[in-house]
Enzyme design. Sequence first.
Site, PDB file in Angstrom:
ATOM      1  N   ASP A 139     -34.405  -2.279 -12.325  1.00 42.79           N
ATOM      2  CA  ASP A 139     -33.790  -1.992 -11.018  1.00 42.79           C
ATOM      3  C   ASP A 139     -34.773  -1.246 -10.115  1.00 42.79           C
ATOM      4  O   ASP A 139     -34.402  -0.311  -9.405  1.00 42.79           O
ATOM      5  CB  ASP A 139     -32.514  -1.175 -11.208  1.00 42.79           C
ATOM      6  N   LYS A 141     -36.605  -0.660  -6.925  1.00 41.58           N
ATOM      7  CA  LYS A 141     -36.404  -0.982  -5.516  1.00 41.58           C
ATOM      8  C   LYS A 141     -36.615   0.302  -4.728  1.00 41.58           C
ATOM      9  O   LYS A 141     -36.651   1.407  -5.304  1.00 41.58           O
ATOM     10  CB  LYS A 141     -35.007  -1.559  -5.290  1.00 41.58           C
ATOM     11  N   ASN A 144     -34.700   3.544  -5.426  1.00 44.73           N
ATOM     12  CA  ASN A 144     -34.913   4.233  -6.704  1.00 44.73           C
ATOM     13  C   ASN A 144     -36.328   4.784  -6.851  1.00 44.73           C
ATOM     14  O   ASN A 144     -36.734   5.181  -7.939  1.00 44.73           O
ATOM     15  CB  ASN A 144     -34.598   3.277  -7.870  1.00 44.73           C
ATOM     16  N   ASP A 161     -32.684   6.475 -11.593  1.00 44.93           N
ATOM     17  CA  ASP A 161     -31.591   5.531 -11.851  1.00 44.93           C
ATOM     18  C   ASP A 161     -31.940   4.530 -12.957  1.00 44.93           C
ATOM     19  O   ASP A 161     -32.455   3.437 -12.702  1.00 44.93           O
ATOM     20  CB  ASP A 161     -31.215   4.781 -10.574  1.00 44.93           C
ATOM     21  N   THR A 180     -30.490  -5.854  -7.650  1.00 49.52           N
ATOM     22  CA  THR A 180     -30.298  -6.135  -6.223  1.00 49.52           C
ATOM     23  C   THR A 180     -30.991  -7.451  -5.900  1.00 49.52           C
ATOM     24  O   THR A 180     -32.186  -7.599  -6.187  1.00 49.52           O
ATOM     25  CB  THR A 180     -30.900  -4.998  -5.375  1.00 49.52           C
TER      26      THR A 180
END
Length: 478
Positions: A139, A141, A144, A161, A180
């Site tokens: 994750d 991105k 984060n 995260d 995402t």
Amino acid sequence: MEPFKQLKVEDFYDIGEELGSGQFAIVKKCREKSTGLEYAAKFIKKRQSRASRRGVSREEIEREVSILRQVLHPNIITLHDVYEDRTDVVLILELVSGGELFDFLAQKESLSEEEATSFIKQILDGVNYLHTKKIAHFDLKPENIMLLDKNIPIPHIKLIDFGLAHEIEDGVEFKNIFGTPEFVAPEIVNYEPLGLEADMWSIGVITYILLSGASPFLGDTKQETLANITAVSYDFDEEFFSQTSELAKDFIRKLLVKETRKRLTIQEALRHPWITSEGEVRAPEQQKTEPTQLKTKHLREYTLKCHSSMPPNNTYVNFERFARVVEDVALVDQGCRALAGAHDTVQDDVEALVSIYNEKEAWYREENERARHDLSQLKYEFRKMESMKKLLREDIQATGASLGGVARKLDHLQTQFEALRQELSADLQWIQELVGSFQLESGSSDGPGSAFRQDPSESLSELLNRLCTEEVLAGWNI
């Protein structure tokens, strides 16, 4: 796993202002009562039942905690403690108060590639630490990638995260639909086996946005975005990349590769010339001049658009239901292909079975006719035997009657024979007495009478026996 503390977090920490929120998590600032140190308290709403879709499953929470307890690196957020009550699990995390990296850069008027490289290098260092432990973040991105403190020349990056992070086990296939859409790798979109390579794709997208302020695969809809990702449909538009070096573009190109085997690994990315050269990024004739400054106007527009249009960050929304549907569809498709492939074989098998059935039916019919004929023959033979048995019984009865008559006749003859024998015996005795008287009268003189005297008894007995036998036989009528 070590159990969570079944205590109220409020007994040990003063809970302060909210720092951020997601669908099932809220992050608040807190202060430890015993030390006065500040932390971030992440309240994760627990799923109350397996059937429920509200909250986070126990397994996912435990996985995130397990990974956070394993990691200790300057560029990764640190877990301090864990508490649990009836409704929530509370992670006490290192307080990262510098905000998001992209927000920090968007506030600057311009950005040099050297500065961009220094931030990308920190991201790579943190990811390198994770990958050496076979941990994939899944994750990565802008939201984060946080700054520990933005009030220094080169702020310190922290990766946060770990709600989607997984340990990648050798020989164990892992698939999922999560993340995402704008930053996920093609193998996630295509529901293929996942590994550490997915993080490298995300780093390529982050670098592209950082240098241009444009998102390489973002479409007007989620479906369009995912289609662009699977087609690896992007370019280096001159409007956004006119001031970007070829080395930077090469770095991005080698990360945005669909085939995971050909994508840069974290070690290869750290050794890429754009990361290692730093001040040598520019051509020799440019090194004497001031470093080229990348305009941050587009990056500012991108961050504003993201914060205004995107829903709150929620790493736990991993499309479980969609993943199961995709898996079911894949199984159905596989079954259909197998069925189509086996169609000819099944047809041949059916024809063979029909042929065997017909042969067996003809054989059974023939055997049935033969059995009926044999049964008819047996019935005829049985009736014949019954008739012969009846005749034989009658013959036995007739023979029995004849034998009875013969036995009675034999008894009568025996009676006659016995009477005759007694009569002859008496006659023989009389003759013997008579002969004896002749001998006394004639004395010892020789002559014709001597032969008679020598054995009169024997001669007389022979004569009588012959006569007796003839008489008896004549009496039997034999």
